[in-house]
Design an enzyme around this catalytic site. Sequence first.
Site, mmCIF file in Angstrom:
data_model
loop_
_atom_site.group_PDB
_atom_site.id
_atom_site.type_symbol
_atom_site.label_atom_id
_atom_site.label_comp_id
_atom_site.label_asym_id
_atom_site.label_seq_id
_atom_site.Cartn_x
_atom_site.Cartn_y
_atom_site.Cartn_z
ATOM 1 N N TYR A 117 0.870 -1.165 0.000
ATOM 2 C CA TYR A 117 0.000 0.000 0.000
ATOM 3 C C TYR A 117 0.907 1.214 0.000
ATOM 4 O O TYR A 117 1.979 1.190 0.575
ATOM 5 C CB TYR A 117 -0.936 -0.032 1.217
ATOM 6 C CG TYR A 117 -2.290 0.582 0.935
ATOM 7 C CD1 TYR A 117 -3.066 0.124 -0.125
ATOM 8 C CD2 TYR A 117 -2.788 1.604 1.713
ATOM 9 C CE1 TYR A 117 -4.301 0.682 -0.398
ATOM 10 C CE2 TYR A 117 -4.025 2.165 1.455
ATOM 11 C CZ TYR A 117 -4.779 1.700 0.386
ATOM 12 O OH TYR A 117 -6.001 2.259 0.117
ATOM 13 N N TRP A 119 1.580 4.063 1.319
ATOM 14 C CA TRP A 119 1.801 5.082 2.344
ATOM 15 C C TRP A 119 3.084 4.883 3.150
ATOM 16 O O TRP A 119 3.268 5.512 4.180
ATOM 17 C CB TRP A 119 0.615 5.106 3.308
ATOM 18 C CG TRP A 119 -0.633 5.639 2.690
ATOM 19 C CD1 TRP A 119 -1.742 4.935 2.329
ATOM 20 C CD2 TRP A 119 -0.910 7.009 2.350
ATOM 21 N NE1 TRP A 119 -2.689 5.772 1.799
ATOM 22 C CE2 TRP A 119 -2.201 7.061 1.790
ATOM 23 C CE3 TRP A 119 -0.182 8.201 2.471
ATOM 24 C CZ2 TRP A 119 -2.795 8.232 1.362
ATOM 25 C CZ3 TRP A 119 -0.763 9.372 2.023
ATOM 26 C CH2 TRP A 119 -2.057 9.390 1.483
#
Length: 770
Positions: A117, A119
């Site tokens: 992901y 982030w």
Amino acid sequence: MDMAKQTAAGALKPHSSHWGAFRAGWQGDTLVVEPHPADPDPSPILGNFAAALRHKARIARPMVRRGWLERGPGPDSARGRDEFVPVSWQKALDLLAGELARVRDAHGPRAIFGGSYGWSSAGRFHHAQSQVHRFLNVALGGYVRSVNSYSAGASAVIIPHILGNYEEMTKHNVTWEQIVEHTGLCLSFGGMAVKNSAVASGGVSRHIERGSMKAAAERGCRFVLIGPLRDDLPEEARAEWLTITPGTDTAMMLGMAHTLVAEGLHDRAFLASRCTGWEKFEPYLTGQADGQPKDAAWAAAICGIPAETIAQLARDAAATRTLISMAHSLQRAEHGEQPVWMAIVLAAMLGQLGLPGGGYNYALGAIAHYGRRFNAVPVASLPQGRNGVPDFIPVARISDLLLNPGQPFDYNGQKLTYPDIRLVYWAGGNPFHHHQDLARLRRAFAQVDTLVVHETSWTATAKHADIVLPCTMTLEREDIGGQTTDPLLIAMHRLAEPYAEARDDYSIFADLAERLGKREEFTEGRDARGWLRHLYERTRAALAERGDPAPSFEEFWALGELALPQNPDDGGPLRAFHNDPEGEPLSTPSGKVEIFSETIAGFGYDDCPGHPAWLAPQEAPAAERPLWLVANQPWTRLHSQLDFGGTSADSKRRGREVMRIHPRDAEARGIAEGDIVRLFNARGACLASAALSEVVSPGVVQLATGAWYDPADPAEDNPLCVHGNPNVLTRDAGTSRLAQGCTGQLTTLEVEKFTGNLPPIRAWDPPAEG
């Protein structure tokens, strides 16, 4: 010389994070972090860094789960319950390279899922998602990927059908500058919480949202918040608060739309010239099609807002420059496509789509990228290579993928099949934060042969892995921070030595690629600094072509930051379409706003028909679970990152996440301020500390996501989470067959005072070694 001694004199070096640019340096043994001096509203999340850098939760060396080491690859329910064995880097990489080659040769790259992901870091090079995808593409020929996001799973699929390119309609549309100058009424469904706009992928140098709302309100803009939480707009917006039953925004919008038609306030010319399908939607709205007019009284009975309030809000919207904003949160629920679609239709009925400060802007305020001008030069990112595997899943369907190999599923008009995944490679991200129904996720991860995780810290995902490779934090490496809508490029200087044996993802993948005979293809002959020079060159060349100052990489690195030119605030494709619908059509099938979509209707989905509609949720309050849970983003961290950092840890009470509950609901359950409570439903249970607050609507409790999953007894199949992770409670089902998005924002439950012996918090403790 170590970093502490280098900066002992107090010099601060530039760096960046997803929650803001900053400068940092060492004063003795203390890391001092200061926000960028130009940031008018810096995020408190910066306070997580200092305590996190050398925390006990950091992973010190490569680890292999004992069961995997002794028995070899294969499904294993001991994941998350087993002890770990420390090994050398050479052994860890040899074991992993051998397992990757085994799976590739025996099953092909279609048996590998590249989980990640985006982030993990604001840096454009040390971006774990790009690194792992590049490695899998180059070294193994590809991988099964995921598409869309947990935040915008439904909207990213439906907006292209209805309005056009998702990125353009979110980022390149209404800006905060326009709102300050032009907006008369802002109808904010779900709010625009500054805790959300504190964050931007790639970083942000100036947080302007709070100040923009303050300036607009002082000019006379009226903000109306429609949602269950009063602080989803800042005090500076001076907002009126309409408390709505969670998940019923579509019904309210339909009630407003009916009023516009009944009173002749809708823009017939706009609907005729710039929209398609009104003639098919209007009979549903008026009740001609089904005998039920979707009027304000009908809507009031569903959403809990008085009929006259709904009707008057429609009249007010037709009388001024009105902007309809809609938070991510509305579509992170059952039938999440419907409020997205209906909000677009409502804005079209007002005839204001594309006007400065008016119309519709999806997710404005949900992230700091939105509502800003675009840079006039590119900000480069690491190329990921070509993926030779066509298979993919919507990102929120990871448990379905692992539990149902070979089974069909619907997605956006396609009938797809879940591949048979043998190895999951996760670098960047913590699915035990993002995903729903964690007991089901544990069962899913037990099915694979091997789970590999790159991590800085012992998250629950790392504790469920077979091979765990310790990675550096962003402060421990050099990088370049930047984004397409932020006017500063940041030279992210290294601020600390790597923790223990931690290594950069890039160096790990380079050594793995070498073992697989692909080092040169992966590195292209560059070390990390060489890649930074290479990536920066694209921006420098574009600046030089424009005739703007274009410093060399060495000059940029010494300066610490570089101001980038920005494009005019032109309203993007929606403004162009408003002004010239024939010459500047939208990128929809018809080139117009699709109030009725022939494409979606053709899919034949009963949970997403051809026009927006009120579809009652399957899950609603009942006697055994009478309260709504809003599981939203936290104020004190980005997702679950650095949950053990100073700001996040200080926000907890008695070591547990704080749940907010209305005093009336608390009194009915004998709950007092500060009590430890048990939240529960049929899927699971967790503990939290109760805070009594009238900021939360009656009938609603709010518990932020991101507290690390901490099972009281990992040996149980569905243990109590003692730390306060709401995803033990949330439902793992798609928004609809169209988008298969995440529905984790809302669920129903009961709350009771916890009276037993309080279990200890072990969320941040390393697992047992043996």
